[in-house]
Write an enzyme that holds these catalytic residues in place. Structure first.
Site, PDB file in Angstrom:
ATOM      1  N   GLU A 297      34.155  34.473  31.235  1.00  0.00           N
ATOM      2  CA  GLU A 297      33.647  34.451  32.353  1.00  0.00           C
ATOM      3  C   GLU A 297      33.889  33.134  33.425  1.00  0.00           C
ATOM      4  OE1 GLU A 297      32.742  37.043  33.438  1.00  0.00           O
ATOM      5  OE2 GLU A 297      31.962  38.404  32.454  1.00  0.00           O
ATOM      6  N   CYS A 331      30.009  32.017  40.329  1.00  0.00           N
ATOM      7  CA  CYS A 331      31.069  32.357  40.113  1.00  0.00           C
ATOM      8  C   CYS A 331      31.957  33.437  41.621  1.00  0.00           C
ATOM      9  CB  CYS A 331      31.303  33.070  38.551  1.00  0.00           C
ATOM     10  SG  CYS A 331      30.324  34.193  38.577  1.00  0.00           S
TER      11      CYS A 331
END
Length: 540
Positions: A297, A331
């Protein structure tokens, strides 16, 4: 001779004075640890002390470097953590592997019951743990509590999943044969998490990995070690109450040495890494070299696209929340705001006005909407990005300065006038800078969305249903998260979370993400007295 003696004595006293000064400064710094102040006495409700063990594998330890955790809102020291040595890492991996032999034999629904208890234990500490996240990471209090809530929600989700995971029974072409899929745990799941979500990302991995029959080894971010320790204490207590090995959920606080060891260790069957694309690439190469599994990720250069028919009453709060929330350190933060030329000016004006009304303050103040950056280095990155944007033709509409107050505070910033392919626009900078771009056509906007290296989150605002399905289709967004009329951030736990391209391709949390934590076997069972071969082959 006398002159030499005099110089020697003088140097001795100068050195002694310097050492005394250093010791005094160290003592002074340590005496001002926030945990010692009455205002922060609540930290002890989480089992934290002035100096904390950073290793857990059934017993607590830590013989490595002692690091100090600092509060981003004032850069004052909170408390200290003793990190893991490489020998302690080795011991922890061995104990984790031994614990797996116990955990894998427990039926999945029973494992789900343990995860349910972990969720309940987190509920009891949700406010105090959320306060620690706010204090140590710097995000506002409601986001800190919300992050713990994510872990709780994933635990609830995993409990139900523990009675549902499994493979299909497939039709066999051979008489008297059964064809089935079996799913088994991979074994030891290594989890390396980032500073920006020091609880939730571990929770996504931990809860799902556990019900699948895996054990977990966690290395949190070096700048949020207290959160790692506090969460592990909560989980460890549940395991101990159920007479289970503590090494089912191990912890090794540390830096790059521990992370590098995990990536190269063949005993780590799956390594989940959350962090920068640069480091993620190195992790992926190390894991691939040993033919291991990884779940990545990584970064996101996310865009909101606003068409001429968009509801601007949805656009403005969405753009502000997604770009300013967590001070631009998600993010999924919106970094590019693409506006159709017909609505460009009015949206810029309204968003800039909203920016100026964002309440900035101490992150643990419930009324605050915007807190500090996590580190001083992030402040430097913020300033460097603004300078580059100006050099590449950008205009600062709002913000652009470091704030004159204690801590790592910067103004949330809007920059217009840059071309879509400007190098700074193509770069993910983990700070609250929003680049506003002007487009003319749908094809142009979709292409700009997809031209960056990352492919995490994306969103359009429109009322055109044809456009919506083109956006969701093969020629639309190439991201892992593709939204309509909502921000790029704030994903729900029920869906698979992750992205494409340089975002890493991993999926966590909901949907069928559980499959990443298990290995699949295709099993053919012959319950007849004959031995027919597939594809009608005769071998007689």
């Amino acid at each position: 001779m006398q002159r030499c003696l005099t110089l020697t004595v003088a140097r001795h006293w100068a050195l002694r004075k310097k050492l005394l000064t250093i010791n005094f400064q160290y003592s002074a710094a340590m005496s001002t640890l926030l945990i010692k102040q009455p205002k922060y006495a609540w930290l002890k409700e989480l089992g934290l002390n002035e100096e904390n063990d950073g290793v857990y594998n059934g017993t607590w330890g830590g013989k490595g470097e002692v690091i100090t955790s600092y509060c981003p809102a004032n850069n004052e020291p909170i408390a200290r953590v003793r990190q893991a040595t490489m020998s302690e890492y080795e011991e922890t991996v061995q104990k984790s592997r031994e614990a797996w032999r116990v955990w894998a034999d427990i039926p999945a629904p029973k494992r789900g019951e343990i995860v349910r208890q972990i969720g309940d234990a987190l509920r009891k500490k949700i406010k105090v743990l959320g306060s620690l996240v706010s204090l140590e990471m710097g995000k506002i209090y409601v986001e800190g509590v919300g992050e713990v809530q994510e872990y709780v929600d994933v635990c609830d989700y995993a409990v139900g999943l523990s009675r549902m995971i499994g493979g299909p029974v497939l039709p066999s072409e051979r008489p008297g044969h059964a064809l089935i899929e079996m799913w088994n745990p991979v074994g030891l799941v290594g989890i390396i998490t980032a500073f920006n979500f020091p609880v939730a990302v571990y929770g996504w991995n931990n809860a799902i990995a556990l019900i699948c029959g895996n054990v977990c080894l966690w290395k949190g971010a070096p700048t949020t070690p207290l959160t790692s320790v506090a969460v592990t204490k909560i989980v460890a207590e549940v395991l101990e109450q159920n007479s289970l090995p503590g090494a089912i959920c191990s912890l090794t606080c540390g830096g790059a040495d521990i992370g590098n060891a995990m990536s190269k260790d063949e005993r780590v069957d799956l390594l989940s890494f959350t962090g920068s694309t640069h480091v993620g690439k190195m992790v992926a190469m190390n894991v691939q070299e040993r033919f291991g599994r990884n779940l990545l990720e990584l970064g996101g250069n996310n865009a909101i696209i606003v068409f001429e028919d968009a509801d601007l009453n949805l656009v403005v709060p969405s753009a502000v929340f997604a770009s300013v929330g967590t001070a631009g350190q998600r993010c999924t933060t919106t970094r590019r705001l693409m506006l159709h030329e017909s609505v460009h000016d009015v949206v810029v004006e309204r968003v800039a006005k909203a920016y100026k009304q964002v309440r900035i303050g101490d992150p643990w103040d419930p009324s605050t909407l915007y807190g500090p950056l996590h580190t001083k280095q992030a402040v430097e990155q913020y300033l460097a990005a603004i300078e580059q944007a100006k050099q590449q033709g950008g205009t600062v509409v709002c913000g652009g300065k470091v704030m004159d107050r204690p801590g790592n505070y910067v103004e949330p910033t809007i920059i217009t006038g840059l071309p879509h392919d400007a190098p700074i626009v193509q770069t993910e900078t983990f700070v609250p800078i929003l680049y506003v771009l002007k487009f003319k056509t749908e094809e142009e906007a979709f292409a700009w969305n997809n031209e960056v290296k990352q492919g995490l989150s994306s969103s359009i605002f429109t009322k055109d249903m044809g456009r919506v399905f083109r956006w969701l289709g093969p020629k639309g967004s190439d991201c892992g998260i593709v939204n309509v009329n909502i921000p790029t951030s704030g994903a729900e736990i029920g869906g698979a979370f992750g992205g494409e391209k340089h975002t890493g391709g991993g999926r966590e949390s909901g949907s069928d993400s559980w499959k990443q934590y298990m290995r699949r076997s295709t099993c053919t069972i012959n319950y007849s007295k004959d031995l027919p071969l597939a594809q009608g082959i005769k071998f007689e």
